[in-house]
Design an enzyme around this catalytic site. Sequence first.
Site, PDB file in Angstrom:
ATOM      1  N   ASP A  70      -6.134   5.431  -2.611  1.00  0.00           N
ATOM      2  CA  ASP A  70      -5.180   4.383  -2.937  1.00  0.00           C
ATOM      3  C   ASP A  70      -4.048   4.463  -1.919  1.00  0.00           C
ATOM      4  O   ASP A  70      -3.803   5.525  -1.331  1.00  0.00           O
ATOM      5  CB  ASP A  70      -4.656   4.607  -4.360  1.00  0.00           C
ATOM      6  CG  ASP A  70      -3.453   3.744  -4.684  1.00  0.00           C
ATOM      7  OD1 ASP A  70      -3.562   2.511  -4.577  1.00  0.00           O
ATOM      8  OD2 ASP A  70      -2.397   4.324  -5.037  1.00  0.00           O
ATOM      9  N   ASP A  72      -0.438   2.624  -2.097  1.00  0.00           N
ATOM     10  CA  ASP A  72       0.945   2.645  -2.563  1.00  0.00           C
ATOM     11  C   ASP A  72       1.252   3.890  -3.382  1.00  0.00           C
ATOM     12  O   ASP A  72       0.612   4.154  -4.406  1.00  0.00           O
ATOM     13  CB  ASP A  72       1.242   1.408  -3.414  1.00  0.00           C
ATOM     14  CG  ASP A  72       1.120   0.113  -2.621  1.00  0.00           C
ATOM     15  OD1 ASP A  72       1.029   0.189  -1.384  1.00  0.00           O
ATOM     16  OD2 ASP A  72       1.121  -0.962  -3.248  1.00  0.00           O
ATOM     17  N   THR A 177      -6.789  -0.693  -1.728  1.00  0.00           N
ATOM     18  CA  THR A 177      -5.472  -1.171  -2.128  1.00  0.00           C
ATOM     19  C   THR A 177      -5.468  -2.649  -2.479  1.00  0.00           C
ATOM     20  O   THR A 177      -6.312  -3.410  -2.014  1.00  0.00           O
ATOM     21  CB  THR A 177      -4.462  -0.919  -0.982  1.00  0.00           C
ATOM     22  OG1 THR A 177      -3.201  -1.523  -1.309  1.00  0.00           O
ATOM     23  CG2 THR A 177      -4.956  -1.522   0.326  1.00  0.00           C
ATOM     24  N   ALA A 178      -4.493  -3.036  -3.284  1.00  0.00           N
ATOM     25  CA  ALA A 178      -4.303  -4.451  -3.616  1.00  0.00           C
ATOM     26  C   ALA A 178      -3.597  -5.196  -2.493  1.00  0.00           C
ATOM     27  O   ALA A 178      -3.506  -6.421  -2.527  1.00  0.00           O
ATOM     28  CB  ALA A 178      -3.503  -4.590  -4.913  1.00  0.00           C
ATOM     29  N   LYS A 222     -10.909  -2.649  -7.847  1.00  0.00           N
ATOM     30  CA  LYS A 222     -11.005  -1.539  -6.902  1.00  0.00           C
ATOM     31  C   LYS A 222     -12.300  -0.759  -7.111  1.00  0.00           C
ATOM     32  O   LYS A 222     -12.984  -0.389  -6.148  1.00  0.00           O
ATOM     33  CB  LYS A 222      -9.814  -0.594  -7.077  1.00  0.00           C
ATOM     34  CG  LYS A 222      -8.540  -1.023  -6.388  1.00  0.00           C
ATOM     35  CD  LYS A 222      -7.536   0.110  -6.440  1.00  0.00           C
ATOM     36  CE  LYS A 222      -6.255  -0.244  -5.739  1.00  0.00           C
ATOM     37  NZ  LYS A 222      -5.286   0.875  -5.772  1.00  0.00           N
ATOM     38  N   ASP A 245      -2.308   7.520  -7.460  1.00  0.00           N
ATOM     39  CA  ASP A 245      -1.127   7.897  -8.244  1.00  0.00           C
ATOM     40  C   ASP A 245      -1.078   7.203  -9.598  1.00  0.00           C
ATOM     41  O   ASP A 245      -0.282   7.573 -10.451  1.00  0.00           O
ATOM     42  CB  ASP A 245       0.143   7.499  -7.472  1.00  0.00           C
ATOM     43  CG  ASP A 245       0.361   5.994  -7.475  1.00  0.00           C
ATOM     44  OD1 ASP A 245       1.390   5.528  -8.018  1.00  0.00           O
ATOM     45  OD2 ASP A 245      -0.513   5.256  -6.971  1.00  0.00           O
ATOM     46  N   ASN A 248      -3.798   2.856 -13.485  1.00  0.00           N
ATOM     47  CA  ASN A 248      -4.570   1.634 -13.279  1.00  0.00           C
ATOM     48  C   ASN A 248      -5.828   1.886 -12.450  1.00  0.00           C
ATOM     49  O   ASN A 248      -6.757   1.082 -12.464  1.00  0.00           O
ATOM     50  CB  ASN A 248      -3.716   0.562 -12.589  1.00  0.00           C
ATOM     51  CG  ASN A 248      -2.591   0.060 -13.461  1.00  0.00           C
ATOM     52  OD1 ASN A 248      -2.791  -0.252 -14.629  1.00  0.00           O
ATOM     53  ND2 ASN A 248      -1.384  -0.001 -12.918  1.00  0.00           N
TER      54      ASN A 248
END
Length: 317
Positions: A70, A72, A177-178, A222, A245, A248
């Site tokens: 991930d 962020d 990542t989004a 994801k 982290d 979600n």
Amino acid sequence: MAALGWLTPRRRSATARSVLAGEASAEAARKTALAEAPPLAGTREAEAAGAPAEPEFPVAGDDLAAAFFDLDNTVMQGAAIFHFGRGLYKREFFQRRELARFAWQQAWFRLAGVEDPEHMQDARDSALSIVKGHKVCELTAIGEEIYDEYMAERIWPGTRALAQAHLDAGQKVWLVTAAPVETATIIARRLGLTGALGTVAESVDGVYTGRLVGEPLHGPAKAEAVRALAAAEGLDLTRCAAYSDSHNDIPMLSLVGHPYAINPDTKLRKHARTHDWRLRDYRTGRKAVRVGVPAAAGVGAIAGGAAAAIALNRRRK
């Protein structure tokens, strides 16, 4: 009373749109990775980062394994999409009011820790309206500049070292990542990683239409992206690792045989301990853990970034 619904956690499962988003992201990631030169292992930057992985993992020479990170608050402090927005604001892509609104959306989402469908739709529409009509190559070039301006100094050295350990073992390493796939790909390339899975915005003849392919690459999407990429690459997910982290990302973390909670929020920390997942925390302050905000640094960047951008605008006038 409707606003109180934002504070009520919602569980989301994979939908047709999240599957489409995952498959589109996997296809985009593989195309980009094939076009890039293979990453160099053992860079001086990684050697200085410290925080080595466990001796028994990753396994050197295991070409059926890969690592998924991930972005962020796992690899980078704060939200990549906000740093990108700061750069676009500096270049006068949108006005101060839009920056404040965008900053509030990001801060509220992180602080509330929930995925309200209407709120996420509003945030998505705001971001897409900014890039609609712009050329993909234009924003990609700007993204390179924004990385140097806002992102390069926010990479967590400890997480960077974990990624390098996988590269040194001969494994591929992907960001998941989004953030827009173009932005994610820039970050992955700058860090010497294999490539990136990110949100795919539709473009026609190299120009953004203002629509997405599927939905943002978040939560179940994801996991679908990782699943699709693993199938295309011939990976054994039980031998792969994933790092995040946020609670979600539990769907993605649960796919692999080696899940790691990095700088975890309260819910992920609890889940990781219950399931005996490994944890790493590279934050210097423990307050972020105590209050259960996974992005204390990210929220600070949002507030500080908004103030800095507004101050910058005032100086120009």
